[in-house]
Design a protein around this motif. Structure first.
Motif, short mmCIF file in Angstrom:
data_model
loop_
_atom_site.label_atom_id
_atom_site.label_comp_id
_atom_site.label_asym_id
_atom_site.label_seq_id
_atom_site.Cartn_x
_atom_site.Cartn_y
_atom_site.Cartn_z
N PRO A 17 22.31 -11.06 -0.85
CA PRO A 17 20.99 -10.77 -1.40
C PRO A 17 20.40 -11.88 -2.25
O PRO A 17 19.19 -12.12 -2.22
N LEU A 18 21.25 -12.61 -2.98
CA LEU A 18 20.72 -13.68 -3.84
C LEU A 18 20.23 -14.87 -3.04
O LEU A 18 19.28 -15.55 -3.46
N GLU A 19 20.82 -15.14 -1.89
CA GLU A 19 20.31 -16.21 -1.04
C GLU A 19 18.92 -15.85 -0.55
O GLU A 19 18.00 -16.69 -0.52
N PHE A 20 18.74 -14.61 -0.13
CA PHE A 20 17.41 -14.17 0.30
C PHE A 20 16.41 -14.22 -0.84
O PHE A 20 15.28 -14.68 -0.66
N LEU A 21 16.80 -13.77 -2.02
CA LEU A 21 15.90 -13.77 -3.15
C LEU A 21 15.49 -15.18 -3.54
O LEU A 21 14.34 -15.42 -3.94
N ARG B 120 11.64 -6.18 -6.78
CA ARG B 120 10.69 -7.09 -7.41
C ARG B 120 9.93 -7.94 -6.38
O ARG B 120 8.98 -8.64 -6.75
N VAL B 121 10.37 -7.93 -5.13
CA VAL B 121 9.72 -8.75 -4.11
C VAL B 121 8.55 -7.96 -3.52
O VAL B 121 8.76 -6.95 -2.84
N PRO B 122 7.31 -8.39 -3.74
CA PRO B 122 6.15 -7.64 -3.23
C PRO B 122 6.15 -7.60 -1.70
O PRO B 122 6.43 -8.59 -1.03
N GLY B 123 5.85 -6.41 -1.16
CA GLY B 123 5.71 -6.26 0.28
C GLY B 123 7.00 -6.06 1.04
O GLY B 123 6.97 -5.81 2.25
N LEU B 124 8.13 -6.16 0.37
CA LEU B 124 9.42 -6.08 1.07
C LEU B 124 9.76 -4.63 1.41
O LEU B 124 9.64 -3.74 0.57
N GLU B 125 10.19 -4.41 2.64
CA GLU B 125 10.66 -3.09 3.07
C GLU B 125 12.17 -3.15 3.21
O GLU B 125 12.70 -3.99 3.94
N ILE B 126 12.86 -2.25 2.53
CA ILE B 126 14.33 -2.27 2.48
C ILE B 126 14.87 -1.01 3.13
O ILE B 126 14.50 0.11 2.75
N ARG C 53 9.91 -14.86 -10.49
CA ARG C 53 8.64 -14.56 -9.84
C ARG C 53 8.82 -14.75 -8.33
O ARG C 53 9.23 -15.81 -7.88
N PHE C 54 8.51 -13.72 -7.57
CA PHE C 54 8.68 -13.76 -6.13
C PHE C 54 7.33 -13.67 -5.42
O PHE C 54 6.44 -12.94 -5.85
N ARG C 55 7.21 -14.41 -4.32
CA ARG C 55 5.99 -14.35 -3.53
C ARG C 55 6.00 -13.10 -2.66
O ARG C 55 7.07 -12.52 -2.39
N SER C 56 4.85 -12.68 -2.20
CA SER C 56 4.76 -11.53 -1.31
C SER C 56 5.50 -11.83 -0.02
O SER C 56 5.29 -12.88 0.61
N THR C 57 6.39 -10.94 0.37
CA THR C 57 7.22 -11.12 1.56
C THR C 57 7.16 -9.85 2.40
O THR C 57 7.87 -8.87 2.11
#
Length: 378
Positions: free
Chosen positions: A368-372, A297-303, A265-269
């Motif tokens: 990427p996993l550190e960021f997640l 899966r990360v809400p609000g994330l722009e990639i 579960r990820f918070r909005s970022t």
């Protein structure tokens, strides 16, 4: 385990010739090859290198320093394998050709030094600790790698069924990533062990033709991971060598957590990040799909995916150390694109690529996993 599959296999008589004979000389690989795109020379293409290796093996042309340089320049990205209609096994072919090359020509001192240190991760970690302390005093020319972070102690387990491969240079540079792995594991109820007798994967040795050391390191890792039911890797450049050395199922950690994504579960970022997909991740491990799925899966994330330049960042194992100016020329278009995106950080799933990028930018460079793990909704 077949000789063709094993990246550190010493070529049997006739094996290199058989590998070169797979090539039908169609040239479809040329537009995908970073070194060909960089120099627009046939001798800097997969087709040119295959023809050269074949001629050397048949003794129809003598080896020359110029020919050796063309073989040395290959980045080992294996983009050619992806598009080859004949199924040429370019990875094993390159290792076999460089093994033959090393029999008649010793590697340079930088390559030999890197191989010696990476085969001794404990000594390498201590040396990088000294480098961290001296870093502010060193001139730029004496800073081949970014400053390592301060050492950190982790609550290491030695007995869990799932084990993490730590690598060599990654050990002191990735302590925050290793901590992130423990947090992600806890989020999906998976304990992760970090066996302390593991060593380098041997990729940089095999890719430079030093198959004897690569095979010795593979044997040491087999002994270290004997009690694990699954082994996870964090560096896409290490994955293939380790997977082919171990009888234990070996997964890219990105694939492992993507399979358990429903438990995360990820918070909005609301942040714009840049994603670099290393050559080994796209062309060998193929965990780029898992990376995109997890980040989505990360809400609000722009990639923003980086695709500038020649198709490779130029790190190429030890080439960022042995050919720093050339490696920097491959890196620069990607750094320019990164700066133009306005992204806050750069994510990449290979330790060599991250070190190479971090030596060229002040921005945050992460796995990427550190960021997640930072985005976990706790």
């Amino acid at each position: 385990m077949s000789e063709a599959a094993h990246p550190a296999a010493t070529p049997a008589p006739g094996r290199l010739l058989a590998l070169t004979d797979q090539c039908v000389q169609c040239g479809l690989c040329l537009p995908t090859c970073p070194t060909y795109r960089f120099e627009a020379l046939e001798t800097e293409s997969p087709r040119g290198r295959i023809a050269l290796a074949r001629a050397w093996e048949l003794a129809t042309v003598p080896p020359t320093p110029t020919g050796d340089t063309h073989l040395d320049h290959c980045l080992g990205c294996r983009r050619c394998e992806v598009v080859c209609p004949a199924g040429v096994e370019y990875g094993p072919l390159l290792v076999a050709a460089r093994s033959r090359q090393r029999e008649r020509r010793p590697a340079g001192w930088k390559q030999r030094g890197a191989e010696w240190l990476c085969a001794r991760p404990g000594m390498l970690t201590r040396l990088l600790g000294l480098y961290r302390r001296l870093y502010p005093l060193l001139p730029t020319a004496w800073r081949p790698l970014p400053q390592p972070p301060a050492p950190a102690r982790l609550p290491l387990s030695q007995s869990a069924d799932v084990a993490l491969f730590l690598g060599c240079v990654a050990r002191p540079y990735e302590t925050s990533l290793q901590a992130a792995m423990l947090r992600l594991g806890a989020a999906v109820d998976v304990a992760i062990a970090m066996p302390d007798r593991q060593t380098c994967c041997g990729s940089l040795h095999a890719h430079a033709g030093n198959t004897a050391t690569a095979n010795a390191l593979a044997a040491a890792n087999r002994a270290s991971f004997v009690n694990a039911s699954t082994v996870l890797t964090l560096a896409s450049g290490c994955h293939e060598a380790l997977a082919q050395a171990l009888p234990t199922p070996t997964l890219d950690a990105l694939d492992f957590f993507a399979q358990r994504g429903d438990g995360l579960r990820f918070r909005s970022t609301r942040e714009r990040i840049a994603l670099h997909l290393p050559c080994t991740q796209r062309n060998v491990v193929k965990s780029d799909i898992a990376t995109r799925a997890l980040l989505a899966r990360v809400p609000g994330l722009e990639i923003i995916e980086l695709d500038g330049g020649f198709g490779c960042c130029g790190a190429a194992g030890t080439q960022m150390l042995t050919e720093p100016a050339r490696a920097a020329a491959y890196r620069q278009p990607l750094l320019d694109q990164f700066a133009a995106t306005g992204a806050t950080r750069l994510l990449s799933a290979n330790i060599g690529c991250r070190l190479h990028f971090a030596n060229g930018t002040q921005a945050l460079v992460q796995h990427p996993l550190e960021f997640l793990a930072e985005c976990l909704d706790s």
